[in-house]
Write a protein that holds these residues in place. Structure first.
Motif, PDB file in Angstrom:
ATOM      1  N   ALA A 186     -51.502 -68.111 -27.753  1.00 60.66           N
ATOM      2  CA  ALA A 186     -51.562 -67.235 -26.700  1.00 60.66           C
ATOM      3  C   ALA A 186     -50.191 -66.409 -26.887  1.00 60.66           C
ATOM      4  O   ALA A 186     -50.383 -65.161 -26.740  1.00 60.66           O
ATOM      5  CB  ALA A 186     -51.645 -68.035 -25.351  1.00 60.66           C
ATOM      6  N   ARG A 187     -49.084 -67.186 -26.681  1.00 58.64           N
ATOM      7  CA  ARG A 187     -47.803 -66.242 -26.811  1.00 58.64           C
ATOM      8  C   ARG A 187     -47.728 -65.482 -28.266  1.00 58.64           C
ATOM      9  O   ARG A 187     -47.342 -64.270 -28.041  1.00 58.64           O
ATOM     10  CB  ARG A 187     -46.717 -67.198 -27.045  1.00 58.64           C
ATOM     11  CG  ARG A 187     -45.354 -66.596 -26.815  1.00 58.64           C
ATOM     12  CD  ARG A 187     -44.124 -67.624 -26.783  1.00 58.64           C
ATOM     13  NE  ARG A 187     -44.105 -68.329 -28.023  1.00 58.64           N
ATOM     14  CZ  ARG A 187     -44.446 -69.770 -27.919  1.00 58.64           C
ATOM     15  NH1 ARG A 187     -44.747 -70.262 -26.617  1.00 58.64           N
ATOM     16  NH2 ARG A 187     -44.297 -70.800 -29.049  1.00 58.64           N
ATOM     17  N   GLU A 188     -48.326 -66.011 -29.363  1.00 62.61           N
ATOM     18  CA  GLU A 188     -48.084 -65.194 -30.539  1.00 62.61           C
ATOM     19  C   GLU A 188     -49.055 -64.096 -30.602  1.00 62.61           C
ATOM     20  O   GLU A 188     -48.689 -62.989 -30.720  1.00 62.61           O
ATOM     21  CB  GLU A 188     -48.497 -66.283 -31.804  1.00 62.61           C
ATOM     22  CG  GLU A 188     -47.046 -67.303 -32.092  1.00 62.61           C
ATOM     23  CD  GLU A 188     -46.288 -66.565 -32.853  1.00 62.61           C
ATOM     24  OE1 GLU A 188     -46.226 -65.455 -33.326  1.00 62.61           O
ATOM     25  OE2 GLU A 188     -45.008 -66.967 -32.368  1.00 62.61           O
ATOM     26  N   LYS A 189     -50.439 -64.329 -30.170  1.00 61.78           N
ATOM     27  CA  LYS A 189     -51.385 -63.408 -29.992  1.00 61.78           C
ATOM     28  C   LYS A 189     -51.097 -62.461 -28.991  1.00 61.78           C
ATOM     29  O   LYS A 189     -51.356 -61.005 -29.240  1.00 61.78           O
ATOM     30  CB  LYS A 189     -52.680 -63.760 -29.794  1.00 61.78           C
ATOM     31  CG  LYS A 189     -53.310 -64.568 -31.105  1.00 61.78           C
ATOM     32  CD  LYS A 189     -54.773 -65.162 -30.949  1.00 61.78           C
ATOM     33  CE  LYS A 189     -55.168 -65.582 -31.939  1.00 61.78           C
ATOM     34  NZ  LYS A 189     -55.131 -64.758 -33.245  1.00 61.78           N
ATOM     35  N   GLY A 190     -50.304 -62.557 -27.959  1.00 64.58           N
ATOM     36  CA  GLY A 190     -50.137 -61.794 -26.926  1.00 64.58           C
ATOM     37  C   GLY A 190     -48.848 -60.699 -27.213  1.00 64.58           C
ATOM     38  O   GLY A 190     -48.570 -59.770 -26.406  1.00 64.58           O
ATOM     39  N   GLY A 191     -48.398 -60.998 -28.299  1.00 58.08           N
ATOM     40  CA  GLY A 191     -47.447 -59.908 -28.829  1.00 58.08           C
ATOM     41  C   GLY A 191     -47.855 -58.577 -29.001  1.00 58.08           C
ATOM     42  O   GLY A 191     -47.336 -57.507 -28.864  1.00 58.08           O
ATOM     43  N   ILE A 192     -49.504 -58.344 -29.294  1.00 63.03           N
ATOM     44  CA  ILE A 192     -50.058 -57.323 -29.237  1.00 63.03           C
ATOM     45  C   ILE A 192     -50.253 -56.435 -28.046  1.00 63.03           C
ATOM     46  O   ILE A 192     -50.273 -55.325 -28.154  1.00 63.03           O
ATOM     47  CB  ILE A 192     -51.765 -57.465 -29.912  1.00 63.03           C
ATOM     48  CG1 ILE A 192     -52.249 -56.200 -30.618  1.00 63.03           C
ATOM     49  CG2 ILE A 192     -52.595 -58.055 -28.869  1.00 63.03           C
ATOM     50  CD1 ILE A 192     -53.398 -56.395 -31.071  1.00 63.03           C
ATOM     51  N   LEU A 193     -49.766 -57.188 -26.835  1.00 64.30           N
ATOM     52  CA  LEU A 193     -49.962 -56.613 -25.718  1.00 64.30           C
ATOM     53  C   LEU A 193     -48.789 -55.737 -25.239  1.00 64.30           C
ATOM     54  O   LEU A 193     -48.656 -55.125 -24.200  1.00 64.30           O
ATOM     55  CB  LEU A 193     -50.518 -57.369 -24.564  1.00 64.30           C
ATOM     56  CG  LEU A 193     -51.818 -58.249 -24.923  1.00 64.30           C
ATOM     57  CD1 LEU A 193     -51.981 -59.323 -23.625  1.00 64.30           C
ATOM     58  CD2 LEU A 193     -52.981 -57.346 -25.151  1.00 64.30           C
ATOM     59  N   GLN A 194     -47.465 -55.990 -26.089  1.00 64.48           N
ATOM     60  CA  GLN A 194     -46.336 -55.492 -25.400  1.00 64.48           C
ATOM     61  C   GLN A 194     -46.127 -54.188 -25.824  1.00 64.48           C
ATOM     62  O   GLN A 194     -46.468 -53.605 -27.033  1.00 64.48           O
ATOM     63  CB  GLN A 194     -45.101 -56.484 -26.294  1.00 64.48           C
ATOM     64  CG  GLN A 194     -45.464 -57.896 -26.221  1.00 64.48           C
ATOM     65  CD  GLN A 194     -45.185 -58.501 -24.674  1.00 64.48           C
ATOM     66  OE1 GLN A 194     -44.414 -57.857 -23.786  1.00 64.48           O
ATOM     67  NE2 GLN A 194     -46.135 -59.237 -24.418  1.00 64.48           N
ATOM     68  N   GLY A 195     -45.946 -53.530 -24.678  1.00 67.30           N
ATOM     69  CA  GLY A 195     -45.421 -51.779 -25.011  1.00 67.30           C
ATOM     70  C   GLY A 195     -46.798 -51.061 -25.279  1.00 67.30           C
ATOM     71  O   GLY A 195     -46.776 -49.972 -25.863  1.00 67.30           O
ATOM     72  N   THR A 196     -48.082 -51.465 -24.771  1.00 66.55           N
ATOM     73  CA  THR A 196     -49.317 -51.024 -25.177  1.00 66.55           C
ATOM     74  C   THR A 196     -49.979 -50.710 -24.019  1.00 66.55           C
ATOM     75  O   THR A 196     -49.619 -51.541 -23.138  1.00 66.55           O
ATOM     76  CB  THR A 196     -50.065 -51.399 -26.382  1.00 66.55           C
ATOM     77  OG1 THR A 196     -50.571 -52.807 -25.960  1.00 66.55           O
ATOM     78  CG2 THR A 196     -49.276 -51.807 -27.553  1.00 66.55           C
ATOM     79  N   ARG A 197     -50.946 -50.142 -23.990  1.00 69.33           N
ATOM     80  CA  ARG A 197     -52.287 -50.245 -23.039  1.00 69.33           C
ATOM     81  C   ARG A 197     -52.957 -51.525 -23.430  1.00 69.33           C
ATOM     82  O   ARG A 197     -53.214 -51.634 -24.376  1.00 69.33           O
ATOM     83  CB  ARG A 197     -53.267 -49.072 -23.250  1.00 69.33           C
ATOM     84  CG  ARG A 197     -54.552 -49.202 -22.309  1.00 69.33           C
ATOM     85  CD  ARG A 197     -54.249 -49.114 -20.800  1.00 69.33           C
ATOM     86  NE  ARG A 197     -55.316 -49.238 -20.111  1.00 69.33           N
ATOM     87  CZ  ARG A 197     -55.957 -50.290 -19.210  1.00 69.33           C
ATOM     88  NH1 ARG A 197     -55.219 -51.374 -19.310  1.00 69.33           N
ATOM     89  NH2 ARG A 197     -56.942 -50.128 -18.639  1.00 69.33           N
ATOM     90  N   ALA A 198     -52.848 -52.516 -22.565  1.00 71.23           N
ATOM     91  CA  ALA A 198     -53.186 -53.888 -22.829  1.00 71.23           C
ATOM     92  C   ALA A 198     -54.498 -54.184 -21.883  1.00 71.23           C
ATOM     93  O   ALA A 198     -54.722 -53.892 -20.875  1.00 71.23           O
ATOM     94  CB  ALA A 198     -52.055 -54.929 -22.134  1.00 71.23           C
ATOM     95  N   LEU A 199     -55.387 -54.794 -22.861  1.00 66.43           N
ATOM     96  CA  LEU A 199     -56.605 -55.237 -22.272  1.00 66.43           C
ATOM     97  C   LEU A 199     -57.034 -56.703 -22.945  1.00 66.43           C
ATOM     98  O   LEU A 199     -56.752 -57.078 -24.092  1.00 66.43           O
ATOM     99  CB  LEU A 199     -57.722 -54.464 -22.717  1.00 66.43           C
ATOM    100  CG  LEU A 199     -57.698 -52.922 -22.004  1.00 66.43           C
ATOM    101  CD1 LEU A 199     -58.779 -52.006 -22.852  1.00 66.43           C
ATOM    102  CD2 LEU A 199     -58.373 -53.022 -20.617  1.00 66.43           C
ATOM    103  N   VAL A 200     -57.521 -57.464 -22.072  1.00 68.09           N
ATOM    104  CA  VAL A 200     -58.155 -58.911 -22.511  1.00 68.09           C
ATOM    105  C   VAL A 200     -59.346 -59.102 -22.183  1.00 68.09           C
ATOM    106  O   VAL A 200     -59.779 -58.696 -20.949  1.00 68.09           O
ATOM    107  CB  VAL A 200     -57.047 -60.090 -22.070  1.00 68.09           C
ATOM    108  CG1 VAL A 200     -55.565 -59.675 -22.413  1.00 68.09           C
ATOM    109  CG2 VAL A 200     -56.796 -60.114 -20.667  1.00 68.09           C
ATOM    110  N   GLY A 201     -60.057 -59.912 -22.926  1.00 65.89           N
ATOM    111  CA  GLY A 201     -61.371 -60.372 -22.456  1.00 65.89           C
ATOM    112  C   GLY A 201     -61.304 -61.367 -21.541  1.00 65.89           C
ATOM    113  O   GLY A 201     -60.314 -62.182 -21.105  1.00 65.89           O
ATOM    114  N   ALA A 202     -62.426 -61.690 -20.923  1.00 71.53           N
ATOM    115  CA  ALA A 202     -62.462 -62.491 -19.580  1.00 71.53           C
ATOM    116  C   ALA A 202     -61.967 -63.733 -19.996  1.00 71.53           C
ATOM    117  O   ALA A 202     -61.368 -64.439 -19.291  1.00 71.53           O
ATOM    118  CB  ALA A 202     -64.103 -62.454 -19.236  1.00 71.53           C
TER     119      ALA A 202
END
Length: 434
Positions: A186-202
């Motif tokens: 979760a921490r590693e993949k969550g790097g894609i959410l930093q500084g962007t418009r962030a969206l996650v699946g349910a």
């Protein structure tokens, strides 16, 4: 065209070099329209294949060698990535998608909704770099699948892609041999959410509190009135009806993502929804083959999250439900327990459960050592009205000790099922009703 003369690199260009349509790091794909990038590999350097690429007609080669048609640079890998970063800035919108399962499906639906360009299959750093160079100047949105299997890799991908929108589809045990735990994943993949418009699946929303979520139920952007039948999935989003032929809830959630992205990009939702109906995911990724025996080909890859989702979809369908499951790779020291948990879930969703290879007994009540043995038993038991789900990892995975782990390759079972059901299809479709 990719003109080596226009490449934003400090390079020496051979006078015979000419523009190309594509780039590849695989010399077997080099040809008159495809240039070759000589990258360092785990066992050999791409320089060893430069002559073969030139002989195949490659318009130019990105290398540090002094050879004909060379775009000569000190470091081909660094040059490739620098070129990719420069081209990425020309794209009007870049969506990056990662997750433990569902990346390719989400990519396909997001790209359809946005009328975006996207990578067909590969999601490695070199593949993404080549894609950005080839498509960055197209003035269309880009959707990039960003898979990881080791710590630090997402940071490298984000540095290369710099997505405007970052998406995490799901979080679960996958690549545990390198990543160690679900929390690390979760921490590693969550790097894609930093500084962007962030969206996650349910499913992933619990790991990222406060981040906007999509899907069905208690999420920020929800589809409404989801109904899944053998014909497909129906729901509405923002009042727009959506129908996805032969799709389950996972595909419907990916479609909601696409509609969220489309709305935020100013794309008319009815137009986006119409394109979603025509999405065809690559073979082996929950592709439904209806007939006298319905075959669900989900044999490309597998993780516990993905297998559970596929089994839930199977459990919602009418008919005698049969699960055919094989080994899931890269699950680390807890792999036997994880296979047993998936097998237990299969027994609650399927009427008949088959397992094959390592952990066959954990995965199914009917356990077989080899794929041919399983195939023979399955075909002998097949009858009209059955619904068969086939899912496992395929290919080869490498452990930290560099031991090869063989994937099961259940695509051969899918092929056998499709061939064997033909007489049943003919009986069902016979016009005289006999």
């Amino acid at each position: 065209m990719l003109d080596p003369r226009a490449a934003p690199l400090s390079a020496a260009l051979h006078p015979q070099a000419r523009p190309a349509r594509r780039l590849t790091w695989d010399s077997r794909e080099a040809g008159p329209d495809t240039a070759f990038v000589a990258l360092p590999g785990e066992r050999m350097h791409g320089n060893a294949f430069v002559e073969a690429a030139l002989a195949a007609g490659a318009p130019f080669v990105l290398t540090d060698l002094d050879v004909p048609r060379a775009l000569r640079v000190p470091d081909a890998r660094a040059a490739l990535f620098a070129w990719a970063r420069a081209e990425r800035t020309r794209a009007p919108l870049v969506v990056g998608i990662t997750g433990s399962a569902g990346k390719t499906t989400a990519k396909s639906y997001a790209a359809a909704a946005l009328q975006a360009l996207y990578m067909p299959v590969y999601n490695t750093l070199p593949a993404i770099a080549c894609f950005l160079i080839e498509q960055g100047g197209a003035q269309q949105p880009l959707v990039v699948e960003m898979g990881i299997d080791r710590p630090g890799e997402m940071a490298e991908l984000v540095d290369l892609v710099r997505p405007d929108v970052g998406v995490v589809t799901s979080i679960g045990p996958a690549h545990l041999e390198q990543l160690g735990s679900i929390e690390n994943i979760a921490r590693e993949k969550g790097g894609i959410l930093q500084g962007t418009r962030a969206l996650v699946g349910a499913q992933a929303s619990a790991y990222y509190p406060g981040v906007d979520s999509y899907g069905f139920g208690d999420v920020t952007f929800a589809g409404q009135s989801l109904r899944v039948t053998p014909e497909g999935s129906r729901f509405s989003f923002a009042g727009v009806p959506v129908f996805l032929p032969h799709a389950a809830q996972v595909q419907a959630e990916a479609a909601v993502l696409g509609l969220v992205l489309a709305r935020e990009a100013g794309v008319p939702l009815p137009d986006a929804a119409a394109r979603l109906r025509a999405v065809q995911v690559p073979g082996g990724r929950y592709r439904v083959h209806p007939g006298a025996v319905t075959v669900i080909d989900d044999a490309y890859n597998a993780s516990p999250v993905a297998v559970r989702a596929a089994l839930d979809a199977l459990g919602a369908l009418p008919g005698r439900r049969i699960s055919v499951l094989g080994r899931m790779l890269e699950l680390g020291p807890t792999e036997r327990d994880l296979h047993a948990e998936v097998g237990a879930h299969a027994r609650t969703r399927a009427d008949v459960t088959y397992g094959v290879g390592a952990f066959a007994a954990e995965l199914g009540e009917r356990a077989y050592a080899t794929v041919p043995e399983l195939t023979a038993a399955l075909l002998a038991d097949l009858r009209a009205g059955d619904v068969v789900l086939v899912k496992a990892s395929r290919g080869i995975s490498w452990s930290p000790e560099r031991r090869a782990q063989e994937g099961v390759g259940l695509d051969t079972v899918v092929q056998a099922l499709l061939a064997a059901r033909a007489p049943l299809d003919a009986q069902v479709e016979r016009p005289d009703g006999t």
